[in-house]
Design a protein around this motif. Structure first.
Motif, mmCIF file in Angstrom:
data_model
loop_
_atom_site.group_PDB
_atom_site.id
_atom_site.type_symbol
_atom_site.label_atom_id
_atom_site.label_comp_id
_atom_site.label_asym_id
_atom_site.label_seq_id
_atom_site.Cartn_x
_atom_site.Cartn_y
_atom_site.Cartn_z
ATOM 1 N N PRO A 149 1.094 -38.401 72.097
ATOM 2 C CA PRO A 149 1.125 -38.671 73.543
ATOM 3 C C PRO A 149 0.665 -37.458 74.334
ATOM 4 C CG PRO A 149 3.349 -38.269 72.734
ATOM 5 C CD PRO A 149 2.462 -38.323 71.526
ATOM 6 N N GLU A 150 0.279 -37.704 75.576
ATOM 7 C CA GLU A 150 -0.165 -36.636 76.468
ATOM 8 C C GLU A 150 0.965 -36.237 77.412
ATOM 9 O OE1 GLU A 150 -3.026 -35.126 76.342
ATOM 10 O OE2 GLU A 150 -3.943 -36.413 74.818
ATOM 11 N N TRP A 151 1.194 -34.937 77.544
ATOM 12 C CA TRP A 151 2.263 -34.442 78.391
ATOM 13 C C TRP A 151 2.123 -34.930 79.828
ATOM 14 C CZ3 TRP A 151 6.893 -33.094 79.217
ATOM 15 C CH2 TRP A 151 7.276 -32.289 80.293
ATOM 16 N N GLU A 152 0.910 -35.058 80.312
ATOM 17 C CA GLU A 152 0.682 -35.479 81.692
ATOM 18 C C GLU A 152 1.203 -36.885 81.965
ATOM 19 O OE1 GLU A 152 -1.514 -34.111 79.700
ATOM 20 O OE2 GLU A 152 -1.705 -32.128 80.660
ATOM 21 N N THR A 153 1.413 -37.682 80.909
ATOM 22 C CA THR A 153 1.973 -39.020 81.071
ATOM 23 C C THR A 153 3.456 -38.960 81.417
ATOM 24 O OG1 THR A 153 0.396 -39.812 79.403
ATOM 25 C CG2 THR A 153 2.229 -41.279 79.945
ATOM 26 N N TYR A 154 4.117 -37.868 81.047
ATOM 27 C CA TYR A 154 5.566 -37.732 81.187
ATOM 28 C C TYR A 154 5.988 -36.960 82.436
ATOM 29 C CZ TYR A 154 5.634 -39.335 76.363
ATOM 30 O OH TYR A 154 5.470 -40.084 75.218
ATOM 31 N N PHE A 155 5.239 -35.952 82.779
ATOM 32 C CA PHE A 155 5.625 -35.081 83.890
ATOM 33 C C PHE A 155 4.442 -34.869 84.823
ATOM 34 C CE2 PHE A 155 6.611 -31.173 86.087
ATOM 35 C CZ PHE A 155 7.967 -31.322 86.363
ATOM 36 N N PRO A 156 4.633 -35.118 86.121
ATOM 37 C CA PRO A 156 5.914 -35.355 86.823
ATOM 38 C C PRO A 156 6.356 -36.814 86.917
ATOM 39 C CG PRO A 156 4.177 -35.082 88.428
ATOM 40 C CD PRO A 156 3.517 -34.905 87.077
ATOM 41 N N ALA A 157 5.711 -37.736 86.193
ATOM 42 C CA ALA A 157 5.993 -39.162 86.364
ATOM 43 C C ALA A 157 7.456 -39.520 86.123
ATOM 44 C CB ALA A 157 5.095 -39.976 85.432
ATOM 45 N N PHE A 158 8.112 -38.841 85.155
ATOM 46 C CA PHE A 158 9.497 -39.177 84.816
ATOM 47 C C PHE A 158 10.528 -38.389 85.635
ATOM 48 C CE2 PHE A 158 8.668 -40.588 80.126
ATOM 49 C CZ PHE A 158 7.795 -41.553 80.586
ATOM 50 N N LYS A 159 10.048 -37.502 86.465
ATOM 51 C CA LYS A 159 10.952 -36.582 87.167
ATOM 52 C C LYS A 159 11.966 -37.334 88.029
ATOM 53 C CE LYS A 159 10.844 -32.403 90.025
ATOM 54 N NZ LYS A 159 9.957 -31.395 90.685
ATOM 55 N N ARG A 160 11.513 -38.317 88.778
ATOM 56 C CA ARG A 160 12.425 -39.036 89.680
ATOM 57 C C ARG A 160 13.508 -39.780 88.905
ATOM 58 N NH1 ARG A 160 10.668 -43.280 94.499
ATOM 59 N NH2 ARG A 160 12.794 -43.779 95.183
ATOM 60 N N TYR A 161 13.146 -40.361 87.766
ATOM 61 C CA TYR A 161 14.140 -41.071 86.949
ATOM 62 C C TYR A 161 15.317 -40.151 86.619
ATOM 63 C CZ TYR A 161 16.265 -43.065 82.730
ATOM 64 O OH TYR A 161 17.165 -43.528 81.789
ATOM 65 N N TYR A 162 15.021 -38.931 86.201
ATOM 66 C CA TYR A 162 16.089 -38.013 85.806
ATOM 67 C C TYR A 162 16.832 -37.424 87.006
ATOM 68 C CZ TYR A 162 14.730 -38.590 81.018
ATOM 69 O OH TYR A 162 14.488 -39.151 79.787
ATOM 70 N N GLN A 163 16.147 -37.303 88.125
ATOM 71 C CA GLN A 163 16.840 -36.836 89.339
ATOM 72 C C GLN A 163 17.865 -37.854 89.816
ATOM 73 O OE1 GLN A 163 13.340 -36.180 91.776
ATOM 74 N NE2 GLN A 163 13.487 -33.949 91.549
ATOM 75 N N GLU A 164 17.608 -39.132 89.569
ATOM 76 C CA GLU A 164 18.483 -40.200 90.063
ATOM 77 C C GLU A 164 19.424 -40.743 89.004
ATOM 78 O OE1 GLU A 164 15.769 -43.077 91.631
ATOM 79 O OE2 GLU A 164 15.230 -41.852 93.380
#
Length: 206
Positions: A149-164
């Protein structure tokens, strides 16, 4: 492959953890090998030097680029190890200290992995969560001989999920429950019970 954030909080006896579940069509000893063998680990996360039998090794992740040969190594203390079911380690220095755990169970030809990192007040969950989703998906890809997988797929895309992400309430310890239930003279003058500030169902088979 399609990716999504999978982390969830779990209260444990020693504090709050962010945990991740993966399911493998493989024997437990095979998955344990991928998690602990220095050469197998190179395929998805990194490698280590030293002997685990001493209780301490040095570890370096390999998805990051730009390390010189002697850079990037972190001390790891092996706190508990019960092959092929469970390990707990401490890694990093004072500023980047991490406690990590792995639990493996096997049933019906499937091995379930729960991987977790303990959460401290200084832990940046919004960055750490996507990072472990990324590395554990690299483990899945390495074991299935799929593209990484590519790191760019995960961050920052997943950031909001973990903040909430919601933190579950901590269950009181037996001692705290005893104090809460005590209506006798020993309870007189007690106004509060101290709380600790610090703080698994598998998903799709891989």
């Amino acid at each position: 492959m399609s990716v999504k954030p999978t982390g969830h909080y779990q209260q444990r006896a020693d504090g709050l953890y962010l945990e991740f579940d993966r399911l493998f069509h493989a024997p437990i000893v095979d998955v344990w090998f991928s998690l602990t063998n220095r050469n197998a680990m190179k395929a998805w996360v990194g490698t280590y030097t030293g002997s685990p039998a001493t209780g301490a090794v040095k570890f370096r992740m390999n998805a990051e680029e730009g390390y010189a040969e002697d850079e990037g190594w972190e001390p790891v203390s092996i706190l508990f190890c019960d092959p092929p079911h469970h390990f707990v380690v401490d890694t990093g220095g004072d500023a980047q200290h991490m406690r990590l755990l792995a639990n493996l169970t096997e049933r019906g030809g499937l091995t379930a992995l729960t991987f977790g990192q303990r959460i401290y007040p200084q832990t940046d969950v919004a960055s750490m969560g996507p990072g472990w989703d990324y590395y554990l998906d690299r483990l899945v890809a390495a074991r299935s001989h799929a593209a990484m997988p590519e790191w760019e797929t995960y961050f920052p895309a997943f950031k909001r999920y973990y903040q909430e992400l919601t933190i579950p309430p901590r269950n009181p310890t037996p001692a705290e429950r005893e104090l809460e239930d005590d209506d006798g003279p020993a309870a007189e003058g007690l106004t509060a019970v101290g709380e600790v500030d610090e703080a698994s169902a598998p998903t799709t088979p891989a």
